[in-house]
Design a protein around this motif. Structure first.
Motif, PDB file in Angstrom:
ATOM      1  N   GLN A  49      43.382  36.432  32.403  1.00 57.71           N
ATOM      2  CA  GLN A  49      44.496  36.527  33.360  1.00 57.71           C
ATOM      3  C   GLN A  49      45.717  35.728  32.897  1.00 57.71           C
ATOM      4  O   GLN A  49      46.723  35.681  33.588  1.00 57.71           O
ATOM      5  CB  GLN A  49      44.055  36.017  34.738  1.00 57.71           C
ATOM      6  CG  GLN A  49      42.952  36.819  35.381  1.00 57.71           C
ATOM      7  CD  GLN A  49      43.400  38.215  35.733  1.00 57.71           C
ATOM      8  OE1 GLN A  49      44.538  38.447  36.128  1.00 57.71           O
ATOM      9  NE2 GLN A  49      42.508  39.177  35.572  1.00 57.71           N
ATOM     10  N   MET A  82      35.797  35.408  41.435  1.00 58.43           N
ATOM     11  CA  MET A  82      34.765  36.295  41.976  1.00 58.43           C
ATOM     12  C   MET A  82      33.926  36.892  40.854  1.00 58.43           C
ATOM     13  O   MET A  82      32.700  36.913  40.922  1.00 58.43           O
ATOM     14  CB  MET A  82      35.407  37.395  42.830  1.00 58.43           C
ATOM     15  CG  MET A  82      35.954  36.882  44.137  1.00 58.43           C
ATOM     16  SD  MET A  82      36.824  38.145  45.120  1.00 58.43           S
ATOM     17  CE  MET A  82      35.668  39.480  45.139  1.00 58.43           C
ATOM     18  N   LYS A  83      34.580  37.377  39.803  1.00 52.39           N
ATOM     19  CA  LYS A  83      33.869  37.990  38.678  1.00 52.39           C
ATOM     20  C   LYS A  83      32.972  36.993  37.951  1.00 52.39           C
ATOM     21  O   LYS A  83      31.958  37.364  37.381  1.00 52.39           O
ATOM     22  CB  LYS A  83      34.861  38.610  37.694  1.00 52.39           C
ATOM     23  CG  LYS A  83      35.509  39.869  38.210  1.00 52.39           C
ATOM     24  CD  LYS A  83      36.477  40.432  37.185  1.00 52.39           C
ATOM     25  CE  LYS A  83      37.164  41.668  37.704  1.00 52.39           C
ATOM     26  NZ  LYS A  83      38.140  42.198  36.730  1.00 52.39           N
ATOM     27  N   ARG A  89      31.311  31.079  47.127  1.00 48.55           N
ATOM     28  CA  ARG A  89      32.360  30.979  48.146  1.00 48.55           C
ATOM     29  C   ARG A  89      32.449  29.565  48.709  1.00 48.55           C
ATOM     30  O   ARG A  89      33.473  29.158  49.226  1.00 48.55           O
ATOM     31  CB  ARG A  89      32.097  31.983  49.263  1.00 48.55           C
ATOM     32  CG  ARG A  89      32.228  33.424  48.802  1.00 48.55           C
ATOM     33  CD  ARG A  89      31.909  34.395  49.919  1.00 48.55           C
ATOM     34  NE  ARG A  89      32.938  34.435  50.934  1.00 48.55           N
ATOM     35  CZ  ARG A  89      33.959  35.288  50.942  1.00 48.55           C
ATOM     36  NH1 ARG A  89      34.064  36.168  49.974  1.00 48.55           N
ATOM     37  NH2 ARG A  89      34.843  35.260  51.902  1.00 48.55           N
ATOM     38  N   ARG A 134      49.591  36.334  39.866  1.00 53.93           N
ATOM     39  CA  ARG A 134      48.760  35.428  39.048  1.00 53.93           C
ATOM     40  C   ARG A 134      47.687  34.754  39.910  1.00 53.93           C
ATOM     41  O   ARG A 134      46.557  34.577  39.482  1.00 53.93           O
ATOM     42  CB  ARG A 134      49.607  34.371  38.371  1.00 53.93           C
ATOM     43  CG  ARG A 134      50.457  34.912  37.275  1.00 53.93           C
ATOM     44  CD  ARG A 134      50.010  34.305  35.959  1.00 53.93           C
ATOM     45  NE  ARG A 134      50.886  34.789  34.911  1.00 53.93           N
ATOM     46  CZ  ARG A 134      50.461  35.520  33.912  1.00 53.93           C
ATOM     47  NH1 ARG A 134      49.194  35.819  33.800  1.00 53.93           N
ATOM     48  NH2 ARG A 134      51.295  35.944  32.998  1.00 53.93           N
ATOM     49  N   GLU A 183      46.404  35.994  42.674  1.00 51.58           N
ATOM     50  CA  GLU A 183      45.421  37.052  42.961  1.00 51.58           C
ATOM     51  C   GLU A 183      44.499  37.268  41.766  1.00 51.58           C
ATOM     52  O   GLU A 183      43.291  37.427  41.922  1.00 51.58           O
ATOM     53  CB  GLU A 183      46.135  38.364  43.318  1.00 51.58           C
ATOM     54  CG  GLU A 183      46.864  38.315  44.645  1.00 51.58           C
ATOM     55  CD  GLU A 183      45.931  38.137  45.822  1.00 51.58           C
ATOM     56  OE1 GLU A 183      44.815  38.686  45.819  1.00 51.58           O
ATOM     57  OE2 GLU A 183      46.324  37.415  46.754  1.00 51.58           O
ATOM     58  N   GLY A 184      45.066  37.255  40.570  1.00 50.92           N
ATOM     59  CA  GLY A 184      44.254  37.398  39.358  1.00 50.92           C
ATOM     60  C   GLY A 184      43.279  36.249  39.201  1.00 50.92           C
ATOM     61  O   GLY A 184      42.122  36.449  38.806  1.00 50.92           O
ATOM     62  N   ASN A 199      37.362  34.304  32.142  1.00 49.13           N
ATOM     63  CA  ASN A 199      38.050  35.226  33.047  1.00 49.13           C
ATOM     64  C   ASN A 199      39.471  34.759  33.357  1.00 49.13           C
ATOM     65  O   ASN A 199      40.386  35.576  33.478  1.00 49.13           O
ATOM     66  CB  ASN A 199      37.255  35.407  34.337  1.00 49.13           C
ATOM     67  CG  ASN A 199      35.979  36.188  34.135  1.00 49.13           C
ATOM     68  OD1 ASN A 199      35.717  36.716  33.053  1.00 49.13           O
ATOM     69  ND2 ASN A 199      35.151  36.241  35.152  1.00 49.13           N
ATOM     70  N   LEU A 225      41.982  34.457  41.625  1.00 44.47           N
ATOM     71  CA  LEU A 225      40.931  34.627  42.625  1.00 44.47           C
ATOM     72  C   LEU A 225      39.938  35.708  42.204  1.00 44.47           C
ATOM     73  O   LEU A 225      38.725  35.555  42.382  1.00 44.47           O
ATOM     74  CB  LEU A 225      41.550  34.941  43.993  1.00 44.47           C
ATOM     75  CG  LEU A 225      42.390  33.805  44.589  1.00 44.47           C
ATOM     76  CD1 LEU A 225      43.123  34.289  45.833  1.00 44.47           C
ATOM     77  CD2 LEU A 225      41.537  32.590  44.894  1.00 44.47           C
ATOM     78  N   ARG A 226      40.437  36.785  41.623  1.00 46.43           N
ATOM     79  CA  ARG A 226      39.541  37.830  41.103  1.00 46.43           C
ATOM     80  C   ARG A 226      38.675  37.281  39.976  1.00 46.43           C
ATOM     81  O   ARG A 226      37.483  37.586  39.886  1.00 46.43           O
ATOM     82  CB  ARG A 226      40.340  39.038  40.615  1.00 46.43           C
ATOM     83  CG  ARG A 226      40.773  39.991  41.712  1.00 46.43           C
ATOM     84  CD  ARG A 226      41.270  41.326  41.165  1.00 46.43           C
ATOM     85  NE  ARG A 226      42.320  41.179  40.164  1.00 46.43           N
ATOM     86  CZ  ARG A 226      43.621  41.025  40.429  1.00 46.43           C
ATOM     87  NH1 ARG A 226      44.024  40.992  41.680  1.00 46.43           N
ATOM     88  NH2 ARG A 226      44.502  40.919  39.459  1.00 46.43           N
ATOM     89  N   ALA A 227      39.273  36.466  39.107  1.00 46.83           N
ATOM     90  CA  ALA A 227      38.523  35.863  38.004  1.00 46.83           C
ATOM     91  C   ALA A 227      37.377  35.011  38.539  1.00 46.83           C
ATOM     92  O   ALA A 227      36.274  35.011  37.980  1.00 46.83           O
ATOM     93  CB  ALA A 227      39.458  35.026  37.128  1.00 46.83           C
TER      94      ALA A 227
END
Length: 143
Positions: A27, A87-88, A93, A78, A80-81, A23, A83-85
Motif C-alpha cells: 500500500q 484485515m488481510k 479486531r 491510504r 483505507e488501504g 501488506n 485498514l485493508r492491509a
C-alpha cells in the motif's frame, strides 16, 4: 516511496506482524515497531513531530499489555488501504488502533492505551444498550 507510517506496538510476538509489514508495503506505507522501552515517551516524539523531545526525567512507565497500531501521516485512501492491509494480514479486531492527533501527541503510550481502552469500553456498553432505546434513536434520525 512510502507515504505515512503505521507504528506497531506489540507486548508479545504476533503471528501476523510479518504479513502486516508486507501488506502495508504494498500500500506504500511503512511499519515501524515500538517496544516496551518506548512506553514512557510522548507519541509526538515517537513519530518525529517537531516540538517534542525524548523524555529525560520521567519515571519508568509500566508498558501497556495491549497491542496497538498507530497511524501517522495517513489519510483518505491510504488510510483505507492500511485498514485493508490489516484485515488481510489477520490482525485481530481486538488490537487497538489510533491516528496521531494534536491532542494525543502529548500522551505517552500508556496514556494512549488507557484512552483507547476507555473508548472501547464505552462502545461496548453502547452495543449492550436496550433495543428500545436504539429503536427510538433510529426513528428520530429518520424523521
Amino acid at each position: 516511496m512510502a507515504n505515512g507510517t503505521v507504528y506497531c506496538y506489540l507486548p508479545a510476538p504476533a503471528a501476523w506482524e510479518g504479513k502486516l509489514r508486507q501488506n502495508l508495503a504494498i500500500q506504500g506505507l511503512r511499519m515501524k515497531k515500538l517496544t516496551p522501552a518506548d512506553a514512557g515517551e510522548q507519541l509526538g516524539w515517537l513519530v518525529g513531530l517537531q516540538g517534542f523531545e525524548k523524555a529525560t526525567e520521567r519515571a519508568p512507565a509500566q508498558p501497556p499489555e495491549e497491542a496497538m497500531l498507530i497511524f501517522h501521516g495517513i489519510t483518505g485512501a491510504r488510510l483505507e488501504g492500511g485498514l485493508r492491509a490489516m484485515m488481510k494480514a489477520g490482525v485481530p479486531r481486538s488490537v487497538y488502533k489510533s491516528i496521531v492527533t494534536a491532542e494525543n501527541a502529548k500522551w505517552d503510550l500508556c496514556q494512549l492505551c488507557g484512552e483507547l481502552k476507555k473508548e472501547r469500553e464505552a462502545l461496548d456498553a453502547g452495543k449492550r444498550a436496550p433495543t428500545a432505546r436504539r429503536s427510538k434513536h433510529m426513528t428520530q434520525r429518520r424523521a
